[in-house]
Structure formats: structure tokens, C-alpha cells
Design a protein around this motif. Structure first.
Motif, PDB file in Angstrom:
ATOM      1  N   ALA A 128       0.873  -1.178   0.000  1.00  0.00           N
ATOM      2  CA  ALA A 128       0.000   0.000   0.000  1.00  0.00           C
ATOM      3  C   ALA A 128       0.905   1.222   0.000  1.00  0.00           C
ATOM      4  N   PRO A 129       0.485   2.300  -0.632  1.00  0.00           N
ATOM      5  CA  PRO A 129       1.342   3.489  -0.682  1.00  0.00           C
ATOM      6  C   PRO A 129       1.377   4.222   0.648  1.00  0.00           C
ATOM      7  N   ALA A 130       2.517   4.805   0.961  1.00  0.00           N
ATOM      8  CA  ALA A 130       2.615   5.636   2.167  1.00  0.00           C
ATOM      9  C   ALA A 130       1.763   6.887   2.019  1.00  0.00           C
ATOM     10  N   ILE A 131       1.739   7.460   0.814  1.00  0.00           N
ATOM     11  CA  ILE A 131       0.862   8.581   0.474  1.00  0.00           C
ATOM     12  C   ILE A 131       0.092   8.161  -0.760  1.00  0.00           C
ATOM     13  N   ARG A 190       3.558 -11.434  -6.497  1.00  0.00           N
ATOM     14  CA  ARG A 190       3.932 -11.287  -5.092  1.00  0.00           C
ATOM     15  C   ARG A 190       2.948 -10.407  -4.335  1.00  0.00           C
ATOM     16  N   ASP A 191       2.217  -9.550  -5.058  1.00  0.00           N
ATOM     17  CA  ASP A 191       1.246  -8.678  -4.408  1.00  0.00           C
ATOM     18  C   ASP A 191      -0.180  -9.220  -4.521  1.00  0.00           C
ATOM     19  N   LEU A 192      -0.596  -9.587  -5.737  1.00  0.00           N
ATOM     20  CA  LEU A 192      -1.976 -10.015  -5.940  1.00  0.00           C
ATOM     21  C   LEU A 192      -2.254 -11.367  -5.304  1.00  0.00           C
ATOM     22  N   GLY A 193      -1.322 -12.314  -5.428  1.00  0.00           N
ATOM     23  CA  GLY A 193      -1.536 -13.629  -4.831  1.00  0.00           C
ATOM     24  C   GLY A 193      -1.753 -13.552  -3.327  1.00  0.00           C
ATOM     25  N   PRO A 194      -0.825 -12.950  -2.570  1.00  0.00           N
ATOM     26  CA  PRO A 194      -1.035 -12.805  -1.131  1.00  0.00           C
ATOM     27  C   PRO A 194      -2.240 -11.937  -0.774  1.00  0.00           C
ATOM     28  N   ARG A 195      -2.583 -10.971  -1.611  1.00  0.00           N
ATOM     29  CA  ARG A 195      -3.770 -10.148  -1.338  1.00  0.00           C
ATOM     30  C   ARG A 195      -5.035 -11.015  -1.394  1.00  0.00           C
ATOM     31  N   SER A 212      -9.353  -1.470  -4.320  1.00  0.00           N
ATOM     32  CA  SER A 212      -9.293  -0.263  -5.152  1.00  0.00           C
ATOM     33  C   SER A 212      -7.858   0.090  -5.544  1.00  0.00           C
ATOM     34  N   TYR A 213      -6.897  -0.364  -4.742  1.00  0.00           N
ATOM     35  CA  TYR A 213      -5.479  -0.119  -5.068  1.00  0.00           C
ATOM     36  C   TYR A 213      -4.824  -1.337  -5.715  1.00  0.00           C
ATOM     37  N   SER A 214      -5.451  -2.490  -5.628  1.00  0.00           N
ATOM     38  CA  SER A 214      -4.802  -3.755  -5.985  1.00  0.00           C
ATOM     39  C   SER A 214      -4.310  -3.810  -7.426  1.00  0.00           C
ATOM     40  N   TRP A 215      -4.922  -3.055  -8.328  1.00  0.00           N
ATOM     41  CA  TRP A 215      -4.510  -3.115  -9.736  1.00  0.00           C
ATOM     42  C   TRP A 215      -3.199  -2.380  -9.985  1.00  0.00           C
ATOM     43  N   VAL A 216      -2.836  -1.443  -9.101  1.00  0.00           N
ATOM     44  CA  VAL A 216      -1.611  -0.655  -9.312  1.00  0.00           C
ATOM     45  C   VAL A 216      -0.364  -1.533  -9.273  1.00  0.00           C
ATOM     46  N   PRO A 217      -0.174  -2.376  -8.231  1.00  0.00           N
ATOM     47  CA  PRO A 217       1.019  -3.222  -8.214  1.00  0.00           C
ATOM     48  C   PRO A 217       0.949  -4.400  -9.189  1.00  0.00           C
ATOM     49  N   VAL A 218      -0.097  -4.463  -9.979  1.00  0.00           N
ATOM     50  CA  VAL A 218      -0.167  -5.448 -11.064  1.00  0.00           C
ATOM     51  C   VAL A 218       0.190  -4.781 -12.393  1.00  0.00           C
ATOM     52  N   VAL A 219      -0.500  -3.685 -12.690  1.00  0.00           N
ATOM     53  CA  VAL A 219      -0.324  -3.018 -13.986  1.00  0.00           C
ATOM     54  C   VAL A 219       1.008  -2.287 -14.075  1.00  0.00           C
TER      55      VAL A 219
END
Length: 236
Positions: A128-131, A190-195, A212-219
Motif C-alpha cells: 500500500a502506498p505511504a501517500i 507477489r502482491d496479488l496472490g497474497p492479497r 481499489s489499489y490492488s490493480w496498481v502493483p499489477v499493472v
């Protein structure tokens, strides 16, 4: 190598990646763990993920040790694997991420159960982003993945264990230098699987999975990988 072999090696390698990487975060996040509150938490997390990459990639070496859809995409663009195998790599990596994160939860189940408030444990599983600012969060992940892929494609060709050790050092460097703003996913599986695992696991009092943020570390990592591979193709 058959598609089944590719799937199995990438599945096992990514599962080990997430088991150790998520475990490093769990160790410093959960109370009643010997690593909790010991100081140097970010150092433990960055080194944990770096060594997790080395371990997972070494295990998955028969399939190339990608353990990351961004790496798979870049290697395909570079001509290193046939395009029809890309979905097989992706599937193995995603399922491996789910299973590895689930194994991490099982290893730390007593610590999860002892927590009075598990609403802050999502970060064990995903970033998740810090900001929160989606365009800039995207840019950060694109930049981090670009560095990773460029190093993989342009670094001197060192095969086997030494090559995976070199990549793990690159991941550590990215963690220290670029990881602060978004948690440096630089790997969709590494992000979507554990999510997904976090959303399904019976963790008392947990937060939502932040879809709502999950697509960012995928795309974003896929964009960064494509840009780096495109540059590498023109330079070599």
C-alpha cells in the motif's frame, strides 16, 4: 520443457518467495514473535525479500526462475521464451503467491490469534502506498520495476546460483532506494496472490483487502517491465 513443468517450478518458486518474504514482514509486525520490536524493521523486511528472491528463483531455476510476471513479460519481449508459455508462467506464479502467503499465515497463526487488533496486518501480505496518489504510486512502481528488469536483461550473463544472487542484490537495492513510497511490489504475483489469500484467510478483525489499489502493483510493474525490455532490445 512442458507447460506442466513450467507451471510447477514457477508455482513452487513463487510460493517459497512469498512464504519467506511475507514471513519477514510478519516477523516484525506481529506481537509475540521474537523479531517484533527489535529495531531495524525496514532492514529486516528488505533483506528478507531479497533473500526470498534468491531462494525462490534458485528453486525455480529449471523454468528460468522468473517467479515474477514482470520478468516473464520482459523475457518474452526479449525473445527468451515462446509467447504461448507466458500465461502458464503467470498462472503458476499467481497460484504460488496465494499458497505461499497461506503457508506464511499458517506459520504465524498463533501470533495472528494473539493479536488484539489485526486491522493492521494487511501489509504483511500486500503493498500500500505511504501517500495515496495513484498516478505517482504508478510511477514509483514503474520506475522500480524498470530498474529490476533492466538489470536482469543487461547485466553480465551469470548463470545459476550466482545469477540469482545478483538479482537478489538488485531487489535489496530497490527496496532500500525506492521501496519507501509504495512498498516496492515490483512483482504482480507477489502482491496479488497474497492479497487474495488475505481476503480469504480466517484472520480475526482483519482489514479489507484494498481492492481499489490492488490493480496498481499489477499493472505498473508490467508497464515498467515492457519499457525496460523495449530499451534492452534496442541497446543489445
Amino acid at each position: 520443457m512442458s507447460n506442466i513443468d513450467i507451471f510447477m517450478w514457477e508455482f513452487i518458486g513463487t510460493a517459497i518467495l512469498c512464504l519467506i518474504g511475507n514471513g519477514a514482514v510478519a516477523a516484525v509486525t506481529l506481537k509475540n514473535s521474537y523479531s517484533h520490536g527489535g529495531g531495524g524493521n525496514w532492514v529486516i523486511i528488505v533483506l528478507g525479500w531479497g533473500f526470498a528472491v534468491f531462494t525462490g528463483a534458485s528453486i525455480a531455476s529449471p523454468s528460468g526462475g522468473h517467479i515474477n510476471p514482470a520478468v516473464t513479460l520482459a523475457v518474452a519481449i526479449d525473445g527468451g521464451i515462446p509467447w504461448p508459455t507466458v500465461p502458464v508462467y503467470f498462472t503458476g506464479q499467481l497460484v504460488g503467491g496465494i499458497v505461499g502467503a497461506t503457508l506464511c499465515w499458517a506459520a504465524f497463526k498463533l501470533q495472528f490469534d494473539k493479536m488484539e487488533d489485526n486491522s493492521g496486518t494487511r501489509g504483511i501480505f500486500c503493498t500500500a502506498p505511504a501517500i495515496r496518489n495513484i498516478p505517482w504510486n504508478m510511477a514509483t512502481e514503474v520506475i522500480g520495476t524498470f530498474v529490476l528488469i533492466l538489470a536482469i536483461l543487461l547485466a553480465p550473463d551469470v548463470n545459476g546460483t550466482l545469477g540469482y544472487a545478483a538479482v537478489s542484490f538488485v531487489v535489496i537495492a530497490i527496496g532500500f532506494g525506492l521501496g519507501g513510497p509504495t512498498g516496492y511490489a515490483i512483482n504482480p504475483a507477489r502482491d496479488l496472490g497474497p492479497r487474495i489469500a488475505y481476503a480469504l484467510l480466517p484472520i480475526r478483525g482483519k482489514a479489507d483487502a484494498d481492492w481499489s489499489y490492488s490493480w496498481v502493483p499489477v499493472v505498473a510493474p508490467l508497464i515498467g517491465a515492457a519499457l525496460a525490455a523495449g530499451l534492452a532490445v534496442t541497446l543489445v
